[in-house]
Design a protein around this motif. Structure first.
Motif, PDB file in Angstrom:
ATOM      1  N   SER A   1      -4.065  10.625  -2.886  1.00 19.36           N
ATOM      2  CA  SER A   1      -3.492   9.699  -3.855  1.00 19.36           C
ATOM      3  C   SER A   1      -3.066   8.420  -3.141  1.00 19.36           C
ATOM      4  CB  SER A   1      -2.277  10.355  -4.521  1.00 19.36           C
ATOM      5  OG  SER A   1      -1.626   9.446  -5.368  1.00 19.36           O
ATOM      6  N   GLN A   2      -3.339   7.279  -3.752  1.00 17.11           N
ATOM      7  CA  GLN A   2      -3.000   6.012  -3.113  1.00 17.11           C
ATOM      8  C   GLN A   2      -3.065   4.868  -4.114  1.00 17.11           C
ATOM      9  OE1 GLN A   2      -6.645   4.946  -0.554  1.00 17.11           O
ATOM     10  NE2 GLN A   2      -6.647   7.161  -0.886  1.00 17.11           N
ATOM     11  N   GLY A   3      -2.623   3.728  -3.669  1.00 14.41           N
ATOM     12  CA  GLY A   3      -2.708   2.527  -4.469  1.00 14.41           C
ATOM     13  C   GLY A   3      -2.485   1.316  -3.594  1.00 14.41           C
TER      14      GLY A   3
ATOM     15  N   THR B   1       0.545   5.646  -7.992  1.00 12.88           N
ATOM     16  CA  THR B   1      -0.668   5.955  -7.244  1.00 12.88           C
ATOM     17  C   THR B   1      -1.553   6.813  -8.138  1.00 12.88           C
ATOM     18  OG1 THR B   1       0.344   7.916  -6.244  1.00 12.88           O
ATOM     19  CG2 THR B   1       0.519   5.840  -5.012  1.00 12.88           C
TER      20      THR B   1
ATOM     21  N   THR C   1       0.337   5.620   0.090  1.00 15.59           N
ATOM     22  CA  THR C   1      -0.637   6.704   0.196  1.00 15.59           C
ATOM     23  C   THR C   1       0.039   8.051   0.432  1.00 15.59           C
ATOM     24  OG1 THR C   1      -2.709   7.402   1.240  1.00 15.59           O
ATOM     25  CG2 THR C   1      -1.021   6.516   2.704  1.00 15.59           C
TER      26      THR C   1
ATOM     27  N   PHE D   1       1.539  12.606  -5.736  1.00 12.01           N
ATOM     28  CA  PHE D   1       1.410  11.237  -6.208  1.00 12.01           C
ATOM     29  C   PHE D   1       2.789  10.753  -6.626  1.00 12.01           C
ATOM     30  CE2 PHE D   1       0.925  13.485 -10.210  1.00 12.01           C
ATOM     31  CZ  PHE D   1       1.546  12.670 -11.142  1.00 12.01           C
TER      32      PHE D   1
ATOM     33  N   ARG E   1       0.853  -1.194   0.000  1.00 12.20           N
ATOM     34  CA  ARG E   1       0.000   0.000   0.000  1.00 12.20           C
ATOM     35  C   ARG E   1       0.890   1.246   0.000  1.00 12.20           C
ATOM     36  NH1 ARG E   1      -3.634  -0.157   5.111  1.00 12.20           N
ATOM     37  NH2 ARG E   1      -1.587  -0.256   6.059  1.00 12.20           N
TER      38      ARG E   1
END
Length: 179
Positions: free
Chosen positions: A114-116, A90, A69, A77, A67
């Motif tokens: 922003s995340q992934g 992200t 963020t 990002f 993860r």
């Protein structure tokens, strides 16, 4: 005198082995702890607080989730590499100072930041920055691993083996002196 030289050699070997462990990527754990890094607008790397490139590593014998963020103010990002090759990024979000998230847990899962989240199979991985955008020039992001069955890093294993060898040598010398 010989005993002193042996102790100095052993100390130098242990110090050298521990320094090599500390010089490499930051080892992530699988319990979800977040590790912060800096993103500078236009940079090609994640940076530590001294603004030098930063990498993270994780080895697992089972699948795990990576993860990443943004937090604090929204708008940063990043792209990232896995084992040296570009892997992903992200999501891009608008710069927004209307709300703050003081921890990665407050930001992760909320659309403002922003995340992934990516699934990885068993193996050893090194995660590093590829590019970044920080509208204010610099921003803070965080990385975390959840799940997996962590496997000790090879450098940590070599340090442990060296310490075990040193203990065996010291014990055998003690037995020779007592005889």
């Amino acid at each position: 005198m010989r005993n002193i030289v042996n102790k100095l050699f052993l100390s130098a070997a242990l110090l050298g082995a521990s320094a090599s462990v500390l010089a490499g990527p930051v080892a992530l754990n699988g319990n979800g702890d977040w590790y912060n890094f800096n993103v500078i607008d236009g940079s090609g790397a994640w940076l530590n607080d001294a603004f030098t490139p930063l990498e993270f590593s994780y080895s697992s014998s089972t699948s795990f989730t990576l993860r990443i963020t943004d937090f604090l103010s929204a708008g940063e990002f990043t792209g990232f590499r896995v084992n040296g090759s570009y892997f992903g990024a992200t999501n891009v979000v608008a710069e927004d100072y209307s709300e703050l998230a003081f921890t990665p847990d407050e930001a992760f899962g909320r659309a403002l930041w922003s995340q992934g989240s990516w699934q990885f199979g068993p193996g050893s991985y090194v995660f590093s920055g590829d590019f970044g955008r920080a509208p204010a020039g610099q921003g803070v992001m965080a990385i975390s691993v959840q799940g997996g069955n962590a496997v000790p890093e090879p450098s940590a294993l070599s340090l442990l083996a060296l310490a075990g060898l040193a203990a065996v040598c010291a014990r055998s010398r003690r037995h020779k002196v007592e005889s």
